[in-house]
Design an enzyme around this catalytic site. Sequence first.
Site, PDB file in Angstrom:
ATOM      1  N   PHE A 142     -42.295  -6.450  18.479  1.00 43.51           N
ATOM      2  CA  PHE A 142     -43.123  -6.488  19.585  1.00 43.51           C
ATOM      3  C   PHE A 142     -43.760  -4.887  19.702  1.00 43.51           C
ATOM      4  CE2 PHE A 142     -44.762  -5.316  23.926  1.00 43.51           C
ATOM      5  CZ  PHE A 142     -45.748  -6.113  24.081  1.00 43.51           C
TER       6      PHE A 142
ATOM      7  N   ASP B 188     -40.496   2.545  15.634  1.00 47.71           N
ATOM      8  CA  ASP B 188     -40.932   2.442  16.995  1.00 47.71           C
ATOM      9  C   ASP B 188     -39.881   2.692  17.931  1.00 47.71           C
ATOM     10  OD1 ASP B 188     -42.031   1.297  19.509  1.00 47.71           O
ATOM     11  OD2 ASP B 188     -42.991  -0.081  18.649  1.00 47.71           O
TER      12      ASP B 188
ATOM     13  N   LYS C  85     -43.204   4.944  26.871  1.00 47.26           N
ATOM     14  CA  LYS C  85     -42.646   4.642  28.212  1.00 47.26           C
ATOM     15  C   LYS C  85     -41.866   6.065  28.778  1.00 47.26           C
ATOM     16  CE  LYS C  85     -42.078  -0.233  26.988  1.00 47.26           C
ATOM     17  NZ  LYS C  85     -43.462  -0.598  27.832  1.00 47.26           N
TER      18      LYS C  85
END
Length: 422
Positions: A164, A249, A278
């Site tokens: 994801f 990531d 984030k």
Amino acid sequence: MSTQHSPAPSPEHRTGVGRAAGPGATSTALIDLAEEYSAHNYHPLPIVVAQAHGAWMTDVEGRRYLDLLAGYSALNFGHGNARLIDAAKRQLDLVTLTSRAFHNDRFAPLCEQLAELAGMEMVLVMNTGAEAVETAVKTARKWGYEVKGVPDGQARIVVAAGNFHGRTTTIVSFSTDEEARRHYGPYTPGFDIVPYGDAEALRAAITDDTVAVLLEPIQGEAGVLVPPPGYLPEVRRITRERDVLFVADEIQSGLGRTGRTFACEHEGVVPDMYVLGKALGGGIVPISAVVSSRAVLGVFAPGEHGSTFGGNPLACAVALEVLEILRSGEFQQRSADLGDHLHRELTSLVGQSVTAVRGRGLWAGVDIDPAHGTARDVSQALLHRGVLVKDTHGQTIRIAPPLVISKDDLEWSLDQLRAVLA
């Protein structure tokens, strides 16, 4: 196909909407309003948050809930962190946006300090995680053509099943989640999907045209999947041998979540490129970044990539304070210590309506025995007990509290989980 349009709402109807959303509106009224006027691209739990502080959130009726999701790791340092709020307030009085047409006094210090934190040389700042992943893809392809010598238009990137990385058209093109991918074609070519955690499959997928391997060191959305020991070092070795970039990531796993600054550190691995987001914005503003070497990010020339809001002074000011917090190591240590307790307690539930527990630091995926119900059922039951978690893939709940959570509050939340599973 019909080209008719619905009539515009009457002024009376618009006024009614305003009243429903005004002061004193109930959770039910606000949820009904959202259902009517917002696209249904999410299925949130039935809570309407009005305030939050630390690890706790309060709904519009004044009920308090312990947050065990932390905005998918965007809130690693807690809701309303005083240092981050103060940094944002100071910057709000100065300048919030210049665009990259001009320099601003927060941008260069952020790039320097983020590069130092990651042990890298250069930074490319964007806004969202998906933008950073797209930037990493573009960087890898450009490096492949201009440095490695791959024929133009032939670059390929190896990714892992269960990934994801975001929801743009290109990113969902290499998703194996049919829900995220279905009906968004035609899909972007150039990606090869291999099983996560299988180094030999990855090795076999690399060709002379491969420019990068893009992986999450821990797969978050897939259920907090930790790869087998030795997998990341083997990926690092293979990519070096084949002159391929290793892109990590760390949008969810990075910046303290797993008990280290970066999840790759648990295996002693340094990738060619970190993708961050984030928590970098402290839960206040979106900011993301690609961090790499001069040899990789040096492929860009003015005008070849950018963003109006990327590197804006408000986001940079908050991110600079995030880096200052991380330098102390306090939150990495809290995640490691409380994470050990969390995983011991969760593992003790295996066989009692729990079939498996995975994770690292203050991050866990808990698989619910289907005989007990779905993960959504468990999430709803915990909501009624004042604990907020979120389900994924039917049978897994994710636990990722703000790193500021106290041990007592964490233990109380585990008591609620035990009661729900009893």
